[in-house]
Design a protein around this motif. Structure first.
Motif, short mmCIF file in Angstrom:
data_model
loop_
_atom_site.label_atom_id
_atom_site.label_comp_id
_atom_site.label_asym_id
_atom_site.label_seq_id
_atom_site.Cartn_x
_atom_site.Cartn_y
_atom_site.Cartn_z
N UNK A 1 0.93 -1.01 0.16
CA UNK A 1 0.05 -0.01 0.11
C UNK A 1 0.73 1.40 -0.02
N UNK A 2 2.07 1.31 0.77
CA UNK A 2 2.91 2.48 0.78
C UNK A 2 3.60 2.65 -0.66
N UNK A 3 4.00 1.56 -1.19
CA UNK A 3 4.43 1.55 -2.61
C UNK A 3 3.31 2.24 -3.51
N UNK A 4 2.20 1.54 -3.54
CA UNK A 4 0.93 2.29 -4.18
C UNK A 4 0.91 3.88 -3.99
N UNK A 5 1.09 4.26 -2.78
CA UNK A 5 0.80 5.52 -2.67
C UNK A 5 2.13 6.65 -2.99
N UNK A 6 3.26 5.90 -2.70
CA UNK A 6 4.42 6.69 -3.17
C UNK A 6 4.40 6.73 -4.98
N UNK A 7 4.20 5.60 -5.31
CA UNK A 7 4.34 5.82 -6.89
C UNK A 7 2.70 6.56 -7.52
N UNK A 8 1.82 6.61 -6.78
CA UNK A 8 0.64 7.24 -7.06
C UNK A 8 0.87 8.60 -7.02
N UNK A 9 1.81 9.04 -6.05
CA UNK A 9 2.14 10.53 -5.86
C UNK A 9 3.03 10.89 -6.84
N UNK A 10 4.13 9.98 -7.30
CA UNK A 10 4.92 10.24 -8.43
C UNK A 10 4.38 10.27 -9.86
N UNK A 11 3.19 9.67 -10.15
CA UNK A 11 2.35 9.78 -11.26
C UNK A 11 1.71 11.11 -10.97
N UNK A 12 1.16 11.46 -10.11
CA UNK A 12 0.39 12.92 -10.12
C UNK A 12 1.61 13.83 -10.52
N UNK A 13 2.54 13.84 -9.78
CA UNK A 13 3.79 14.73 -10.21
C UNK A 13 4.04 14.76 -11.50
N UNK A 14 4.36 13.49 -12.24
CA UNK A 14 4.72 13.57 -13.64
C UNK A 14 3.69 14.10 -14.53
N UNK B 1 3.28 7.26 -17.21
CA UNK B 1 2.97 5.59 -17.53
C UNK B 1 3.84 4.81 -16.44
N UNK B 2 5.03 5.09 -16.39
CA UNK B 2 5.86 4.12 -15.51
C UNK B 2 5.55 4.32 -13.91
N UNK B 3 5.24 5.27 -13.71
CA UNK B 3 4.73 5.56 -12.27
C UNK B 3 3.45 4.96 -11.88
N UNK B 4 2.43 5.09 -12.98
CA UNK B 4 1.35 4.55 -12.80
C UNK B 4 1.57 3.12 -12.73
N UNK B 5 2.29 2.58 -13.81
CA UNK B 5 2.36 1.12 -13.68
C UNK B 5 2.79 0.71 -12.58
N UNK C 1 -1.26 -14.06 -11.71
CA UNK C 1 -1.10 -15.24 -12.93
C UNK C 1 -1.88 -16.50 -13.13
N UNK C 2 -3.33 -16.29 -12.35
CA UNK C 2 -4.33 -17.21 -12.19
C UNK C 2 -5.49 -17.05 -13.07
N UNK C 3 -5.42 -15.92 -13.44
CA UNK C 3 -6.82 -15.76 -14.12
C UNK C 3 -6.93 -15.01 -15.44
N UNK C 4 -5.78 -15.22 -16.35
CA UNK C 4 -5.80 -14.60 -17.45
C UNK C 4 -5.17 -13.14 -17.46
N UNK C 5 -5.17 -12.54 -18.34
CA UNK C 5 -4.23 -11.33 -18.59
C UNK C 5 -5.30 -10.13 -18.39
N UNK C 6 -5.21 -9.28 -17.26
CA UNK C 6 -6.25 -8.15 -17.23
C UNK C 6 -5.84 -7.33 -18.21
N UNK C 7 -6.86 -6.38 -18.91
CA UNK C 7 -6.62 -5.44 -19.97
C UNK C 7 -5.82 -4.29 -19.71
N UNK C 8 -5.66 -3.93 -18.56
CA UNK C 8 -4.71 -2.85 -18.26
C UNK C 8 -3.21 -3.40 -17.96
N UNK C 9 -2.96 -4.86 -17.49
CA UNK C 9 -1.73 -5.37 -17.65
C UNK C 9 -1.33 -5.50 -19.15
#
Length: 181
Positions: A65-78, A93-97, A113-121
């Motif tokens: 969750x902390x990683x998601x918040x940090x990179x979400x913030x980096x995505x907003x900055x970008x 795109x990189x920070x969002x990924x 990896x057990x339910x197919x490939x999600x569209x965003x991935x």
């Protein structure tokens, strides 16, 4: 992302080395390059941390969750910085990924990896595959920068071909991480 150790450790080393070089690039005299290098260092070290094999460490949900918040913030900055240049869109795109992968791991760590490939991935895989090919082609014809009239040679932080290599290696690492997701 937490794949087998045989592929995990080289990925950790590549991303950490890229992050370290990006820290060196932050010493550049060009302000825009320093700013971009800071974001790329964050991505490199973040990718290295996220790629550590599960045999060594399985981060608790709160870390993801902390990683998601940090990179979400980096995505907003970008996103904010994208007003001034198209290169920031790649950072977005990189920070969002990274935020997406961290959120996926927080939602169900170790069960991917057990339910197919999600569209965003799939979309992110396509984007980074195209970026790897495009940046690889751009890297080939880079000419050496000549110094005229005794001007000082470029330092390690100002070498455009090395910055491109860093971006290429991070895009390749992102592909590997997305495949493992």
């Amino acid at each position: 992302m937490h794949g087998p150790a045989s592929s995990g450790w080289p990925l950790v080393a590549l991303c950490a080395a890229t992050g370290a070089y990006c820290l060196l690039r932050m010493r550049s005299t060009v302000e825009e390059q320093r700013r971009a290098a800071g974001g790329e260092a964050l991505m490199g070290f973040g990718m290295a941390a996220m790629a550590v094999p599960t045999a060594v460490a399985v981060p608790p949900r709160g870390v993801w969750i902390a990683y998601a918040l940090v990179f979400g913030g980096a995505a907003l900055r970008a996103l904010w910085a994208a007003r001034t240049g198209a290169h920031h869109l790649h950072h977005l795109v990189g920070a969002g990924a990274m935020a997406y992968m961290a959120a996926a791991m927080a939602a169900s760590p170790g069960h991917h990896g057990h339910g197919g490939l999600p569209p965003l991935t799939g979309t992110l895989l396509l984007y980074f595959a195209v970026y790897v090919l495009w940046s690889g082609v751009r890297l080939v014809p880079v000419a050496a920068v000549a110094t005229a009239g005794g001007a000082p040679a470029l330092g390690w932080g100002d070498r455009p071909e090395l910055a491109r290599v860093c971006r290429l290696s991070m895009a390749i690492a992102m592909l590997a991480m997305l495949f493992a997701l």
